[in-house]
Motif scaffolding. Structure first.
Motif, PDB file in Angstrom:
ATOM      1  N   PHE A  20     -36.681  -3.088  30.039  1.00 26.25           N
ATOM      2  CA  PHE A  20     -36.651  -2.430  31.133  1.00 26.25           C
ATOM      3  C   PHE A  20     -35.966  -3.442  31.865  1.00 26.25           C
ATOM      4  CE2 PHE A  20     -38.009  -1.483  35.719  1.00 26.25           C
ATOM      5  CZ  PHE A  20     -37.755  -0.311  35.618  1.00 26.25           C
ATOM      6  N   GLN A  21     -36.862  -4.790  31.992  1.00 27.55           N
ATOM      7  CA  GLN A  21     -35.535  -6.033  32.837  1.00 27.55           C
ATOM      8  C   GLN A  21     -34.567  -5.876  32.686  1.00 27.55           C
ATOM      9  OE1 GLN A  21     -39.072  -8.336  31.388  1.00 27.55           O
ATOM     10  NE2 GLN A  21     -38.895  -8.762  33.741  1.00 27.55           N
ATOM     11  N   VAL A  22     -33.764  -5.850  31.017  1.00 26.59           N
ATOM     12  CA  VAL A  22     -32.038  -6.415  31.249  1.00 26.59           C
ATOM     13  C   VAL A  22     -31.369  -5.543  30.988  1.00 26.59           C
ATOM     14  CG1 VAL A  22     -33.080  -8.207  30.227  1.00 26.59           C
ATOM     15  CG2 VAL A  22     -32.792  -6.752  28.445  1.00 26.59           C
ATOM     16  N   HIS A 115     -43.465  -1.976  23.093  1.00 25.23           N
ATOM     17  CA  HIS A 115     -43.606  -1.448  24.625  1.00 25.23           C
ATOM     18  C   HIS A 115     -44.056  -2.601  25.644  1.00 25.23           C
ATOM     19  CE1 HIS A 115     -46.420  -0.501  27.579  1.00 25.23           C
ATOM     20  NE2 HIS A 115     -45.601   0.677  27.660  1.00 25.23           N
ATOM     21  N   HIS A 116     -43.038  -2.479  26.650  1.00 21.98           N
ATOM     22  CA  HIS A 116     -43.290  -3.938  27.310  1.00 21.98           C
ATOM     23  C   HIS A 116     -43.376  -3.365  28.631  1.00 21.98           C
ATOM     24  CE1 HIS A 116     -42.251  -8.390  27.779  1.00 21.98           C
ATOM     25  NE2 HIS A 116     -42.408  -7.834  28.938  1.00 21.98           N
ATOM     26  N   PHE A 117     -45.002  -2.573  28.520  1.00 20.21           N
ATOM     27  CA  PHE A 117     -44.978  -2.425  30.110  1.00 20.21           C
ATOM     28  C   PHE A 117     -44.206  -0.904  31.043  1.00 20.21           C
ATOM     29  CE2 PHE A 117     -45.695  -6.963  32.017  1.00 20.21           C
ATOM     30  CZ  PHE A 117     -46.620  -7.607  31.301  1.00 20.21           C
ATOM     31  N   ASN A 163     -46.730  -5.877  24.593  1.00 15.64           N
ATOM     32  CA  ASN A 163     -46.730  -6.827  25.427  1.00 15.64           C
ATOM     33  C   ASN A 163     -47.859  -6.969  26.495  1.00 15.64           C
ATOM     34  OD1 ASN A 163     -45.566  -9.178  26.122  1.00 15.64           O
ATOM     35  ND2 ASN A 163     -45.487  -8.113  27.999  1.00 15.64           N
ATOM     36  N   GLU A 164     -48.869  -8.425  26.710  1.00 13.84           N
ATOM     37  CA  GLU A 164     -49.722  -8.725  27.950  1.00 13.84           C
ATOM     38  C   GLU A 164     -50.878  -7.263  27.733  1.00 13.84           C
ATOM     39  OE1 GLU A 164     -47.120 -10.311  30.733  1.00 13.84           O
ATOM     40  OE2 GLU A 164     -46.837 -12.352  29.294  1.00 13.84           O
ATOM     41  N   PRO A 165     -51.196  -6.365  27.294  1.00 19.29           N
ATOM     42  CA  PRO A 165     -51.765  -5.555  27.314  1.00 19.29           C
ATOM     43  C   PRO A 165     -52.788  -6.031  29.262  1.00 19.29           C
ATOM     44  CG  PRO A 165     -52.767  -6.106  24.999  1.00 19.29           C
ATOM     45  CD  PRO A 165     -51.402  -7.249  25.227  1.00 19.29           C
ATOM     46  N   SER A 341     -44.776 -16.224  22.014  1.00 16.26           N
ATOM     47  CA  SER A 341     -43.592 -15.594  22.276  1.00 16.26           C
ATOM     48  C   SER A 341     -43.088 -15.455  23.438  1.00 16.26           C
ATOM     49  CB  SER A 341     -44.328 -14.432  21.730  1.00 16.26           C
ATOM     50  OG  SER A 341     -45.443 -14.271  22.654  1.00 16.26           O
ATOM     51  N   GLU A 342     -43.499 -16.226  24.526  1.00 13.93           N
ATOM     52  CA  GLU A 342     -42.595 -16.245  25.885  1.00 13.93           C
ATOM     53  C   GLU A 342     -43.744 -17.739  26.264  1.00 13.93           C
ATOM     54  OE1 GLU A 342     -43.505 -13.357  29.280  1.00 13.93           O
ATOM     55  OE2 GLU A 342     -42.681 -12.201  27.701  1.00 13.93           O
ATOM     56  N   ASN A 343     -42.951 -17.862  27.734  1.00 10.39           N
ATOM     57  CA  ASN A 343     -43.158 -19.376  28.092  1.00 10.39           C
ATOM     58  C   ASN A 343     -42.180 -19.877  28.705  1.00 10.39           C
ATOM     59  OD1 ASN A 343     -43.269 -22.949  27.826  1.00 10.39           O
ATOM     60  ND2 ASN A 343     -44.104 -21.660  28.986  1.00 10.39           N
ATOM     61  N   HIS A 379     -38.274 -19.052  24.319  1.00  7.22           N
ATOM     62  CA  HIS A 379     -38.176 -19.453  25.596  1.00  7.22           C
ATOM     63  C   HIS A 379     -38.074 -17.662  26.186  1.00  7.22           C
ATOM     64  CE1 HIS A 379     -38.159 -22.183  29.082  1.00  7.22           C
ATOM     65  NE2 HIS A 379     -37.309 -20.978  30.068  1.00  7.22           N
ATOM     66  N   TRP A 380     -38.922 -18.075  27.791  1.00  7.58           N
ATOM     67  CA  TRP A 380     -38.013 -17.012  29.230  1.00  7.58           C
ATOM     68  C   TRP A 380     -37.941 -16.986  29.979  1.00  7.58           C
ATOM     69  CZ3 TRP A 380     -39.180 -11.380  27.448  1.00  7.58           C
ATOM     70  CH2 TRP A 380     -39.721 -10.987  28.531  1.00  7.58           C
ATOM     71  N   SER A 381     -36.172 -16.888  29.761  1.00  7.52           N
ATOM     72  CA  SER A 381     -35.652 -15.936  29.260  1.00  7.52           C
ATOM     73  C   SER A 381     -34.289 -16.408  29.149  1.00  7.52           C
ATOM     74  CB  SER A 381     -35.813 -14.187  30.420  1.00  7.52           C
ATOM     75  OG  SER A 381     -34.987 -13.486  29.456  1.00  7.52           O
ATOM     76  N   PHE A 386     -35.372  -8.286  35.649  1.00  2.81           N
ATOM     77  CA  PHE A 386     -36.321  -8.078  36.598  1.00  2.81           C
ATOM     78  C   PHE A 386     -37.357  -8.167  36.502  1.00  2.81           C
ATOM     79  CE2 PHE A 386     -38.124  -4.387  38.224  1.00  2.81           C
ATOM     80  CZ  PHE A 386     -38.016  -4.381  39.590  1.00  2.81           C
ATOM     81  N   GLU A 387     -37.961  -8.836  37.475  1.00  6.07           N
ATOM     82  CA  GLU A 387     -39.275  -9.325  37.162  1.00  6.07           C
ATOM     83  C   GLU A 387     -39.995  -8.647  37.993  1.00  6.07           C
ATOM     84  OE1 GLU A 387     -40.169 -11.543  35.206  1.00  6.07           O
ATOM     85  OE2 GLU A 387     -42.668 -11.769  36.222  1.00  6.07           O
ATOM     86  N   TRP A 388     -40.432  -7.183  37.669  1.00  5.19           N
ATOM     87  CA  TRP A 388     -40.979  -6.434  37.820  1.00  5.19           C
ATOM     88  C   TRP A 388     -41.361  -6.183  39.495  1.00  5.19           C
ATOM     89  CZ3 TRP A 388     -41.158  -3.741  34.054  1.00  5.19           C
ATOM     90  CH2 TRP A 388     -40.977  -4.056  32.860  1.00  5.19           C
ATOM     91  N   ALA A 389     -42.943  -6.590  39.704  1.00  8.65           N
ATOM     92  CA  ALA A 389     -43.174  -6.170  41.588  1.00  8.65           C
ATOM     93  C   ALA A 389     -41.884  -7.302  41.950  1.00  8.65           C
ATOM     94  CB  ALA A 389     -44.680  -6.083  41.886  1.00  8.65           C
TER      95      ALA A 389
END
Ligand code: IFM
Length: 424
Positions: A20-22, A115-117, A163-165, A341-343, A379-381, A386-389
């Motif tokens: 969704f972010q890209v 599933h990522h959000f 991802n990050e439930p 998996s992310e940082n 590394h993220w990203s 698109f950083e959600w809210a």
């Protein structure tokens, strides 16, 4: 700091992002609807175009290869694959097969999150994470996708269900800043329990396919520290958060003991059968963004969290590399290989990212020296996204993305990371 060079042969060096972010051109999902609801996205932007990864994936894989990466984490948009309940879009699946084949062709091991959000809109309307049958629906979708992507030449080996439930649960059912925008401890606990069930359903389907597949989740793991070292209630708050936010989900996936509790809500213990008699995690993804300071309060919910005093990212999140050592040591207690998996960080001026990378990679090295079985750092990203809210404003990319011209431009920190990978 321990000297670097502790990284084992075959260590994954890479980057990650989510659909969704890209991707751009999103299909109907709860997040798409949310972005089009006035006031929900801080800067008023949406993800309609994003970085157009859906069409320009090749450009990103070329950049990742230039970086010296050997691994790329991406995700599948459930709403593309199952736009209506039970109806699968074979063309969308074929497109992901092309994406993953291209990823491999550039020498990048794909790590794929199912599933990522974002949820298909029809499923959000049924009740989303709390819907009756959510677990079975996710299991069916996961089985279908994995079966297709196992086929040569794509043959994805590394999978993540969710991802990050608990970030999803927290933001959607307690803080109300993400869909479905509720503040309900009872529904939050129900959603957490359902996510565990859904992971079990997926693992059962995936293991039935055979093959040497590795399945995990990406767990957002914070180092919760008490604010007042002399205050036992702050200690209790930190310990509770460490239990409920960091460990309880993972523990449920390892043991099948699925129970949830928070002030004002409880989901009774249920014991889930471990598919093929094994814990449902083959490795553990750790998304690490910093520590949080826990403070006890006199009134419900009896605790709160705040940022620590250190330097901050553009989003005001504290930068704290030493806590990564602690997190990796703590997560090691599950006895699983750990993939960072992310940082990463929001840093539009790119003045902090290089140092951030150095310090966090050193921290990972130190954790390895202390016995943690860390198998990779993603590394993220790779690019801004698109950083959600928060919308498009925060810049998490090693590569700057110009939303007007669609041009990708590596930032200086891209070269810092490239050099670090080369030196290993
Ligand atoms: O961009 C997000 C990602 O989708 C999930 N983990 C945290 C990142 C930064 O907020």
């Amino acid at each position: 700091m321990a000297p670097r060079k502790n990284f084992p042969e075959g260590f994954f060096w890479g980057v990650g992002h989510s659909a969704f972010q890209v991707e751009g051109s999103p299909r109907d999902s709860d997040w798409r609807e949310w972005t089009h609801t006035k006031g929900k996205i801080a800067d008023g932007t949406d993800a309609e175009k994003a970085t157009d990864f859906w069409n320009r994936y090749e450009e990103d894989f070329v950049l990742a290869r230039e970086l010296g990466a050997n691994c790329f984490r991406l995700s599948i948009a459930w709403e593309r694959i199952e736009p209506e309940a039970g109806c699968y879009d074979e063309e969308a699946l074929d497109h992901y097969i092309k994406i993953v084949a291209s990823c491999r062709a550039h020498g990048l091991e794909p790590v794929v999150t199912l599933h990522h959000f974002a949820l298909p809109l029809w499923l959000a309307r049924e009740g989303g994470l709390c819907a009756e049958g959510f677990a079975e629906r996710f299991g069916a979708y996961a089985g279908r996708v994995v079966a297709r992507l196992m086929q040569s030449p794509t043959s994805v080996r590394w999978w993540m269900t969710f991802n990050e439930p608990l970030v999803m649960v927290n933001m959607g059912y307690l803080i109300a800043e993400w869909p479905p925008g509720l503040k309900s401890p009872a529904l939050a606990m129900k959603a957490a329990k359902n996510l565990v069930r859904a992971h079990f359903q997926a693992v059962e389907k995936i293991r039935a396919l055979g093959g040497d597949l590795q399945v995990s989740i990406a767990q957002h793991w914070r180092d919760f520290q008490p604010r007042r070292f002399w205050n036992p209630l702050d200690y209790a708050a930190a310990a509770y958060l460490n239990h409920v936010f960091n460990r309880n989900f993972v523990k449920a996936l390892m043991t099948g003991r699925n129970s949830w509790w928070m002030p004002g809500a409880r989901e009774r213990l249920e014991i889930l059968v471990l598919p093929q008699g094994r814990p449902t995690l083959d490795y553990l993804g750790i998304n690490y963004y910093g520590r949080m300071i826990a403070v006890s309060t006199a009134r419900a919910p009896f605790l709160t969290v705040e940022e620590g005093p250190g330097p901050k990212t553009d989003l005001g999140w504290e930068i704290c590399a030493p806590s990564l050592v602690k997190v990796l040591k703590d997560a090691s207690r599950f006895g699983l290989p750990l993939l960072i998996s992310e940082n990463g960080l929001a840093d539009a001026a790119d003045t902090k990212r290089g140092d951030f990378l150095r310090r966090h990679i050193e921290a990972a090295s130190e954790a390895i020296a202390l016995g943690a079985n860390v198998i990779g750092y993603l590394h993220w990203s790779l690019t801004d996204n698109f950083e959600w809210a928060f919308g498009l404003t925060p810049r998490f990319g090693l590569v700057a993305y110009n939303y007007d011209t669609a041009k990708r431009r590596p930032r200086d920190s891209f070269n810092v990371y490239r050099q670090m990978i080369e030196d290993e």
